[in-house]
Design an enzyme around this catalytic site. Structure first.
Site, PDB file in Angstrom:
ATOM      1  N   TYR A 239       2.279 -11.650  31.784  1.00  0.00           N
ATOM      2  CA  TYR A 239       2.842 -10.301  32.402  1.00  0.00           C
ATOM      3  C   TYR A 239       2.004 -10.238  33.884  1.00  0.00           C
ATOM      4  O   TYR A 239       1.042 -10.832  33.942  1.00  0.00           O
ATOM      5  CB  TYR A 239       2.527  -9.060  31.491  1.00  0.00           C
ATOM      6  CG  TYR A 239       0.981  -8.560  31.465  1.00  0.00           C
ATOM      7  CD1 TYR A 239       0.835  -7.517  32.122  1.00  0.00           C
ATOM      8  CD2 TYR A 239       0.215  -9.186  30.698  1.00  0.00           C
ATOM      9  CE1 TYR A 239      -0.729  -7.218  32.194  1.00  0.00           C
ATOM     10  CE2 TYR A 239      -1.148  -8.833  30.444  1.00  0.00           C
ATOM     11  CZ  TYR A 239      -1.538  -7.637  31.343  1.00  0.00           C
ATOM     12  OH  TYR A 239      -3.109  -7.515  31.512  1.00  0.00           O
TER      13      TYR A 239
ATOM     14  N   ARG B  45       0.598 -15.868  40.538  1.00  0.00           N
ATOM     15  CA  ARG B  45      -0.146 -15.809  39.328  1.00  0.00           C
ATOM     16  C   ARG B  45       0.955 -15.816  38.279  1.00  0.00           C
ATOM     17  O   ARG B  45       0.411 -16.579  37.065  1.00  0.00           O
ATOM     18  CB  ARG B  45      -0.964 -14.654  39.525  1.00  0.00           C
ATOM     19  CG  ARG B  45      -2.041 -14.713  38.346  1.00  0.00           C
ATOM     20  CD  ARG B  45      -3.139 -13.514  38.350  1.00  0.00           C
ATOM     21  NE  ARG B  45      -2.534 -12.328  38.197  1.00  0.00           N
ATOM     22  CZ  ARG B  45      -3.268 -11.026  38.342  1.00  0.00           C
ATOM     23  NH1 ARG B  45      -4.346 -11.134  38.724  1.00  0.00           N
ATOM     24  NH2 ARG B  45      -2.634  -9.879  38.318  1.00  0.00           N
TER      25      ARG B  45
ATOM     26  N   HIS C  66       5.106 -20.918  14.232  1.00  0.00           N
ATOM     27  CA  HIS C  66       4.175 -21.074  15.327  1.00  0.00           C
ATOM     28  C   HIS C  66       4.362 -22.080  16.434  1.00  0.00           C
ATOM     29  O   HIS C  66       3.954 -21.804  17.405  1.00  0.00           O
ATOM     30  CB  HIS C  66       2.562 -21.609  14.503  1.00  0.00           C
ATOM     31  CG  HIS C  66       1.867 -20.540  13.883  1.00  0.00           C
ATOM     32  ND1 HIS C  66       2.411 -19.730  12.818  1.00  0.00           N
ATOM     33  CD2 HIS C  66       0.786 -19.962  14.046  1.00  0.00           C
ATOM     34  CE1 HIS C  66       1.582 -18.874  12.473  1.00  0.00           C
ATOM     35  NE2 HIS C  66       0.459 -18.807  13.194  1.00  0.00           N
TER      36      HIS C  66
ATOM     37  N   LYS D 141      -2.900 -14.416  32.268  1.00  0.00           N
ATOM     38  CA  LYS D 141      -2.719 -13.242  32.202  1.00  0.00           C
ATOM     39  C   LYS D 141      -1.818 -13.089  30.924  1.00  0.00           C
ATOM     40  O   LYS D 141      -0.667 -12.760  30.906  1.00  0.00           O
ATOM     41  CB  LYS D 141      -1.895 -12.280  33.417  1.00  0.00           C
ATOM     42  CG  LYS D 141      -2.357 -10.854  33.283  1.00  0.00           C
ATOM     43  CD  LYS D 141      -2.199 -10.314  34.724  1.00  0.00           C
ATOM     44  CE  LYS D 141      -2.181  -8.944  34.845  1.00  0.00           C
ATOM     45  NZ  LYS D 141      -3.593  -8.475  34.557  1.00  0.00           N
TER      46      LYS D 141
ATOM     47  N   GLU E 226     -16.364 -10.010  33.593  1.00  0.00           N
ATOM     48  CA  GLU E 226     -15.592  -9.104  34.365  1.00  0.00           C
ATOM     49  C   GLU E 226     -15.578  -7.746  33.471  1.00  0.00           C
ATOM     50  O   GLU E 226     -16.360  -7.501  32.721  1.00  0.00           O
ATOM     51  CB  GLU E 226     -14.149  -9.457  34.715  1.00  0.00           C
ATOM     52  CG  GLU E 226     -13.493 -10.155  33.472  1.00  0.00           C
ATOM     53  CD  GLU E 226     -12.134 -10.788  33.654  1.00  0.00           C
ATOM     54  OE1 GLU E 226     -11.577 -10.638  34.717  1.00  0.00           O
ATOM     55  OE2 GLU E 226     -11.662 -11.458  32.996  1.00  0.00           O
TER      56      GLU E 226
ATOM     57  N   LEU F 186      -9.876 -13.469  34.832  1.00  0.00           N
ATOM     58  CA  LEU F 186      -8.692 -13.241  35.461  1.00  0.00           C
ATOM     59  C   LEU F 186      -9.170 -13.596  37.151  1.00  0.00           C
ATOM     60  O   LEU F 186      -9.801 -12.860  37.359  1.00  0.00           O
ATOM     61  CB  LEU F 186      -8.146 -12.081  35.254  1.00  0.00           C
ATOM     62  CG  LEU F 186      -6.626 -11.781  35.720  1.00  0.00           C
ATOM     63  CD1 LEU F 186      -5.619 -12.720  35.051  1.00  0.00           C
ATOM     64  CD2 LEU F 186      -6.225 -10.415  35.523  1.00  0.00           C
TER      65      LEU F 186
END
Length: 289
Positions: free
Chosen positions: A35, A54, A105, A149, A181, A205
């Site tokens: 996302y 990204r 899976h 992300k 972070e 990230l």
């Protein structure tokens, strides 16, 4: 593999075809997707190209293919803005999952990715920007591929909730005392006029606002050192701040109940926030406590 037609939804038994969402959706069942959250100021996207780039890096990393180019996704997002007649501050949430398929899976062989995006209003938190926020520290228990992300955000969610319950804005994450972070932002330490932050490895990230900050510091001639600082370093910091698409450049004035320096936003944080506002073509009115 067949699925029986009656499913349980909340406390009701309904036909699977009547559900409002595909319950065999890989984003829902596996977190199998990525996302982006993109800031909007006065009806215009900020750092749109960086976010789309990204998105495609994340898609490549988890082997999701979509039948659209970066230009096409960008144009779709611009059209979404136009169709909603957005003229104020907001944000768009964009999500791509591997698609809907029988639960297994392994990747399904013939599935089309599910893509959606929606816009919500998002006012700027000027008071926090000008006066700073407090944070707590927590162990970083996330996986080793945080540069993706991913939809798998439960460790982040839990860390943010602990911070909220402590009356704080963020949780600063660390691995054996070395800061990575925050739960939903990048974090930086200022000492003797230089900025320190974790290198852009796979463990964090690669924030779009972080990329903008790297541009700003070059223009401002502020040393930017990609070196992880420690929890002990925080005690001796001159300044601490975080960045994200919804937080902008946000000073941290207290960590684990201890003040950072004099407990006020520092000059470098303020300079970077002003550079951010100029870059995004926005203006902040001073709010007095």
């Amino acid at each position: 593999m067949g699925v029986y037609p009656v499913v349980l939804s909340q406390t009701k038994f309904v036909h699977r075809d009547s559900l409002k969402y595909p319950f065999e959706e890989r984003g829902l069942q596996f977190g199998d997707g990525v996302y982006e959250v993109i800031r909007i100021y006065q009806g215009e996207y900020y750092l749109l190209e960086e976010h789309v780039d990204r998105l495609f890096r994340s898609l490549k990393a988890i082997k999701i293919k979509i039948p659209y180019s970066k230009v096409e996704i960008t144009n779709l997002l611009l059209d979404l803005l136009k169709r909603n007649k957005v003229t104020e501050d907001g944000k768009v949430y964009l999500q791509v999952t591997r698609g809907s398929a029988a639960r297994d899976h392994a990747f399904p062989e013939h599935t089309t990715a599910n893509i959606y995006a929606y816009i919500t209003k998002q006012h700027r938190n000027i008071e926090n920007i000008q006066h700073g926020v407090c944070a707590i520290t927590q162990a970083d228990i996330r996986w080793e591929k945080c540069f993706i992300k991913s939809l798998n955000l439960l460790p982040n969610v839990m860390a943010k909730q602990v911070a909220k319950e402590a009356g704080c804005y963020e949780a600063i994450l660390h691995k054996n005392g070395r800061v990575t972070e925050c739960s939903s932002s990048n974090v930086y330490l200022v000492k003797d006029g230089s900025i320190y932050t974790h290198p852009t490895t796979e463990n964090i990230l690669h924030g779009c606002v972080r990329m903008a900050v790297e541009r700003f510091v070059k223009n401002l001639e502020i040393p930017f050192i990609e070196k992880a600082f420690t929890l002990d370093d925080i005690d001796e910091a001159d300044e601490l701040f975080l960045t994200s698409s919804t937080s902008e450049v946000l000073p941290i004035i207290q960590v684990d109940g201890k003040m950072i320096a004099d407990g006020q936003p520092g000059p470098i944080s303020n300079k970077l926030q002003k550079a951010y506002e100029q870059d995004a073509n926005i203006h902040t009115e001073v709010i007095k406590k």
